[in-house]
Design a protein around this motif. Sequence first.
Motif, PDB file in Angstrom:
ATOM      1  N   PRO A   1       0.489  -1.380  -0.099  1.00  0.00           N
ATOM      2  CA  PRO A   1       0.107  -0.203  -0.586  1.00  0.00           C
ATOM      3  C   PRO A   1       1.059   0.827  -0.259  1.00  0.00           C
ATOM      4  CG  PRO A   1       0.435  -1.098   2.237  1.00  0.00           C
ATOM      5  CD  PRO A   1       1.089  -2.015   1.562  1.00  0.00           C
TER       6      PRO A   1
ATOM      7  N   PHE B   1       0.553   5.329   0.920  1.00  0.00           N
ATOM      8  CA  PHE B   1      -0.635   6.085   1.938  1.00  0.00           C
ATOM      9  C   PHE B   1       0.033   7.727   1.281  1.00  0.00           C
ATOM     10  CE2 PHE B   1      -0.101   2.729   3.949  1.00  0.00           C
ATOM     11  CZ  PHE B   1      -1.591   2.425   4.556  1.00  0.00           C
TER      12      PHE B   1
ATOM     13  N   HIS C   1     -16.087   2.260   0.789  1.00  0.00           N
ATOM     14  CA  HIS C   1     -15.409  -0.295   1.451  1.00  0.00           C
ATOM     15  C   HIS C   1     -15.268   0.042   0.021  1.00  0.00           C
ATOM     16  CE1 HIS C   1     -14.499  -1.934   4.867  1.00  0.00           C
ATOM     17  NE2 HIS C   1     -16.057  -2.262   5.548  1.00  0.00           N
ATOM     18  N   THR C   2     -14.318  -0.779   0.243  1.00  0.00           N
ATOM     19  CA  THR C   2     -14.248  -1.606  -1.114  1.00  0.00           C
ATOM     20  C   THR C   2     -14.504  -3.449  -0.589  1.00  0.00           C
ATOM     21  OG1 THR C   2     -11.633  -2.509  -0.536  1.00  0.00           O
ATOM     22  CG2 THR C   2     -11.911  -0.506  -2.143  1.00  0.00           C
TER      23      THR C   2
ATOM     24  N   ASP D   1      -9.159  -3.576   3.457  1.00  0.00           N
ATOM     25  CA  ASP D   1      -8.460  -2.265   3.321  1.00  0.00           C
ATOM     26  C   ASP D   1      -8.924  -2.096   4.415  1.00  0.00           C
ATOM     27  OD1 ASP D   1     -11.713  -2.753   2.893  1.00  0.00           O
ATOM     28  OD2 ASP D   1     -12.171  -0.547   1.826  1.00  0.00           O
ATOM     29  N   SER D   2      -9.642  -2.184   5.211  1.00  0.00           N
ATOM     30  CA  SER D   2      -9.922  -1.954   6.940  1.00  0.00           C
ATOM     31  C   SER D   2      -9.125  -2.106   8.067  1.00  0.00           C
ATOM     32  CB  SER D   2     -11.219  -2.412   7.995  1.00  0.00           C
ATOM     33  OG  SER D   2     -12.013  -2.536   6.886  1.00  0.00           O
TER      34      SER D   2
ATOM     35  N   ILE E   1      -5.953   0.448   6.159  1.00  0.00           N
ATOM     36  CA  ILE E   1      -5.767   1.754   7.300  1.00  0.00           C
ATOM     37  C   ILE E   1      -5.678   1.872   8.748  1.00  0.00           C
ATOM     38  CG2 ILE E   1      -7.722   3.272   7.017  1.00  0.00           C
ATOM     39  CD1 ILE E   1      -9.110   2.630   4.809  1.00  0.00           C
TER      40      ILE E   1
ATOM     41  N   TYR F   1     -16.413   0.938  -6.964  1.00  0.00           N
ATOM     42  CA  TYR F   1     -16.125   2.098  -6.558  1.00  0.00           C
ATOM     43  C   TYR F   1     -16.894   3.451  -6.613  1.00  0.00           C
ATOM     44  CZ  TYR F   1     -10.994   0.333  -7.210  1.00  0.00           C
ATOM     45  OH  TYR F   1      -9.790  -0.085  -7.142  1.00  0.00           O
TER      46      TYR F   1
ATOM     47  N   ALA G   1      -9.901   4.946  -1.401  1.00  0.00           N
ATOM     48  CA  ALA G   1      -9.588   3.883  -1.231  1.00  0.00           C
ATOM     49  C   ALA G   1      -9.235   3.015  -2.335  1.00  0.00           C
ATOM     50  CB  ALA G   1      -9.431   2.337  -0.148  1.00  0.00           C
TER      51      ALA G   1
ATOM     52  N   PHE H   1      -2.297  -1.933  -3.461  1.00  0.00           N
ATOM     53  CA  PHE H   1      -2.992  -0.402  -2.833  1.00  0.00           C
ATOM     54  C   PHE H   1      -2.777   0.491  -2.641  1.00  0.00           C
ATOM     55  CE2 PHE H   1      -5.965  -3.393  -0.481  1.00  0.00           C
ATOM     56  CZ  PHE H   1      -6.187  -4.861  -1.543  1.00  0.00           C
ATOM     57  N   TYR H   2      -3.991   1.772  -3.132  1.00  0.00           N
ATOM     58  CA  TYR H   2      -3.688   3.290  -3.036  1.00  0.00           C
ATOM     59  C   TYR H   2      -4.328   3.984  -1.344  1.00  0.00           C
ATOM     60  CZ  TYR H   2       0.018   2.838  -6.711  1.00  0.00           C
ATOM     61  OH  TYR H   2       1.088   2.486  -7.185  1.00  0.00           O
ATOM     62  N   PHE H   3      -4.099   5.361  -0.968  1.00  0.00           N
ATOM     63  CA  PHE H   3      -5.452   5.834  -0.119  1.00  0.00           C
ATOM     64  C   PHE H   3      -5.121   7.309  -0.118  1.00  0.00           C
ATOM     65  CE2 PHE H   3      -4.525   1.154   1.175  1.00  0.00           C
ATOM     66  CZ  PHE H   3      -5.949   0.446   1.830  1.00  0.00           C
TER      67      PHE H   3
END
Length: 254
Positions: A23, A25, A43-44, A50-51, A54, A125, A151, A206-208
Amino acid sequence: MQVEHDAKWIKRLSVLSRMYFTPTFLGAEYIDASKPAMYVGNHTIYGVLDSPLIIDYLYNEHKVAVVSIADHSHFYLPGWRGMVKKFGAVRGIQDYVRSVMQQGYSILVFPGGGREVLKRKGEAYQLIWKQRYGFLKLAQEFDYDIVPFAALGGDEVFELGFDASAIVENRWFKQLLKIEKLDQLLRHGDVIPSLPKRIIPKRIPFYFQFMPRQSLKHIQSIDELKLYREQLQLDIYAALANLKQVRAQHHSSK
């Protein structure tokens, strides 16, 4: 309400996800541990990839202990319920959330809830927030700023083989939902899951993106609250679009 926030457990369980999804961030400058806030985002699919990332990032990188507001379904199975609680989750009941906010915890909210994680084909998304405003009213009540986030990646790790729409849109199923108790149990069909072709997720980065804190002090009416919620959704969609550009740039530079 006692929160079971086990930082070591969170870090241990998320380490494999960090290695697998690598990921990235963005927006760390908007995370402030000195004042609790409400972190609100998309939420994916299935909601379990994802949770943890994070929650781990906020606590172990920024010392922000967030309480995640979880769907009721997470608390039906004893083993799974215990695991969810160790991630600092509480059941999405307003009195429970109010209790942990009184204790000064930051809050992690996915307004789309269970329906947004049980996505169907073509819903990647998409924010499926319906008409939920309770989380914003709680933020106002406790003078919590909103920290929007987006996310990217989680909605692409599974290719759906079975689409829940095949059941939900079936006329016989719609007839069954006319039985009030059954309709309530199935939440109008929202709890019918789509199923992936393969159980092992694709290895996708993953990207946040965290965004600037937003105060709700200026909001005085329900109409203003509705307008704010609409703008909040637009902010998250814009951040998702930006993350797609960032991902494309990362990919082209390799």
